[in-house]
Design an enzyme around this catalytic site. Structure first.
Site, short mmCIF file in Angstrom:
data_model
loop_
_atom_site.label_atom_id
_atom_site.label_comp_id
_atom_site.label_asym_id
_atom_site.label_seq_id
_atom_site.Cartn_x
_atom_site.Cartn_y
_atom_site.Cartn_z
N SER A 162 0.83 -1.20 0.00
CA SER A 162 0.00 0.00 0.00
C SER A 162 0.86 1.25 0.00
CB SER A 162 -0.97 -0.04 1.18
OG SER A 162 -1.90 1.00 1.11
N ASP A 216 -1.10 1.76 -4.30
CA ASP A 216 -1.90 0.64 -4.81
C ASP A 216 -3.33 1.07 -5.12
OD1 ASP A 216 -2.70 0.86 -2.12
OD2 ASP A 216 -3.17 -1.27 -1.98
#
Length: 540
Positions: free
Chosen positions: A154, A299
């Site tokens: 992430s 992401d």
């Protein structure tokens, strides 16, 4: 180096690692440690201090050799544990979808996961290239899968990677699944002995997903100029396609950040919340005279919005501001007969006031979208203050920065056509429900034990006042390692982060607007500043 146990454990790990690159990497660290290099000895001890713990956020850690890192051996054993867990639930042979971002190691880790699952008898589907996490979450339901795995860290620092697991609901796993999987991983054989087999089917869900995003509720207005950035992540192309398919074609990308780059060269920390991360975006927004700025995290599951202030200067909205704006709009246009909106215990409570005014149901959950998407039937919107937004729980049971961006564009275009801005809407909300100001204090630690000591200290001696306001403490143990402090118009929530080495405090002050809005905001800012000063002292 005199630690023979550490030396022997390292030799065993090297012998059991199927990846020659990480075998060589760890051997070199060991050789330097044996030669008397103190820094190498410390590095080796840290690498061997694992294994990485498998929690509800899956795995996350630095890409490096050894059990306390993200590498092919760790991913292989983790996936063997996941396969055993799925089989133990009678799901042997089901579909599992595997996706990845563009971070260091992601391709090799996704390949290892797919091959372990294929050898274990599952029908594996893999993505054709690095794609946003929301596409993996979408794919679980789209392909009627029993699970999904996304290789991603992430918005973590460039050195990190991770492993995120979704169950058949399309949401991330929740307890007790994490503990069951952790036990299965511990029982897994050495990575070199875990069978692997090629043969996964390559699938591309983008067309179906983009059709669904384009069908989100939108007004007819499309006159909007958008500046956007993907922060060197995987979201730029999908965002551009999603906006275009929804009719928004005047889109300007920060070119220096549009291509995936695992080193994230233009940002010190690839998180839109971090100071400086969106500087290039706001410069572009000003340069092209945009109407809206959009920042995705690497992401693309998080989305931050930027707007031009009344002084002409651009700024990013806080996560709570964006959540309240989009939640308010969705509540005003939904045709759901009994809608539910949800946020977390650390987010602004203002969404609850908006839901009450709209006659909708409202829920607060523990932090994390794994809980938000399970808030109840009829969920139409969920958000968390850390820039997580879900405007589309009907087809993505997780935060989705792509869909949120498209929905926000439709809202901003309608406001522009009416001669209004998002800031006007925030003013209207404040006048009706009071000024709700939020802030966050984060303490980054190198030793995770520090967080536990601070939490224990606060439990033993809670503050009597914060910012001059008397407060009482509520302890959420054993359900969650969370302390909540409440006073008149003040709420503070303190918790260890589940994904970063941080202790976080989330502050909220509420001031009714009885006259001048600017005066109420000034009062709220002063109270928030005073409370923040006390929190800084408590966590120092």
């Amino acid at each position: 180096m005199e630690n023979t146990k550490l030396r022997d454990a390292t030799h065993r790990w090297i012998a059991e690692d199927p990846d020659p690159a990480t075998r060589e990497e760890l051997q070199q660290v060991l050789d330097r440690a044996l030669a008397g290099d103190a820094a190498a000895a410390d590095d080796l001890a840290d690498r061997m201090a694992g294994p990485l713990e498998f929690g509800t956020a899956g795995l996350r850690g630095p890409v490096r050799a050894g059990p306390n890192g993200m590498n092919v051996a760790v991913v292989t054993r983790t996936t063997a544990g996941v396969a055993q867990w799925l089989s133990g639930k009678g799901l042997q042979g089901g579909v599992v979808v595997v996706g990845r971002d563009a971070r260091h190691g992601s391709e090799a880790f996704a390949e290892a996961a797919a091959e372990v699952l294929t050898a274990a008898g599952f029908a594996v589907k893999t993505m054709p290239l690095p794609l946003p996490t929301p596409l993996l979450a979408y794919s679980v339901k789209h392909y009627d899968a029993i699970a999904g795995i996304q290789i991603t860290a992430s918005h973590n620092p460039p050195a990190d990677n991770g492993y995120k697991l979704y169950d058949s609901t399309g949401g991330q796993i929740v307890p007790p699944s994490d503990g069951e999987i952790e036990s299965a991983i511990q029982a897994a054989p050495a990575a070199v002995d875990v069978p692997r087999a090629a043969g996964a089917e390559v699938v591309d869900p983008r067309g179906a997903y983009l059709d669904e995003v384009a069908a989100l509720p939108q007004g007819p207005e499309r006159g909007l100029r958008i500046a956007a950035t993907a922060l060197h992540g995987v979201g730029a192309k999908t965002l551009e396609q999603a906006l275009a398919q929804a009719g928004f074609t005047d889109v300007h990308l920060v070119s220096a950040q549009s291509q995936p780059d695992a080193d994230f060269p233009t940002v010190s920390f690839p998180n839109p919340e971090e100071p400086g991360a969106t500087d290039l975006l706001l410069e572009l927004a000003s340069e092209v005279d945009a109407d809206l700025a959009v920042a995705l995290d690497p992401d693309a599951d998080r989305c931050a919005l930027g707007v031009r202030g009344r002084d002409g200067a651009w700024r990013m909205l806080r996560g709570d501001e964006t959540g309240v704006l989009l939640g308010s709009h969705l509540l005003s246009i939904t045709d759901s007969p009994d809608p539910l909106v949800a946020t977390t215990i650390v987010s602004s409570s203002l969404l609850g006031e908006l839901a009450k005014a709209a006659g909708a149901r409202y829920a607060e959950t523990l932090t994390g979208f794994k809980w938000l998407v399970r808030a109840g039937e009829g969920l139409i919107f969920a958000y968390e203050e850390a820039l997580g937004l879900c405007v589309n729980p009907g087809f993505v049971r997780d935060k989705d920065g792509i869909a949120a961006s498209v929905f926000a564009a439709g809202f901003a275009a309608a406001l522009k056509a009416a001669g209004r801005t998002p800031l006007d809407v925030l003013d209207d909300i404040a006048k009706s429900h009071g000024v709700h100001l939020t802030d966050q204090v984060s303490l980054r630690v190198t030793d995770l034990a520090v967080r536990g000591k601070l939490m224990a200290g606060l439990r033993a001696q809670p503050p009597a006042t914060l910012g001059g306001v008397a407060v009482t403490q509520e302890d959420l143990l054993p359900d969650a390692d969370v302390l909540r402090l409440r006073g008149d118009g003040l709420r503070v929530v303190i918790r260890p982060s589940g994904t970063e080495p941080k202790l976080k405090a989330y502050l909220q002050v509420v001031v009714p607007v009885t006259g001048d809005l600017a005066a109420a905001r000034e009062t709220a800012n002063a109270r928030l500043g005073a409370a923040r000063q006390d929190i800084d002292t408590l966590l120092s």
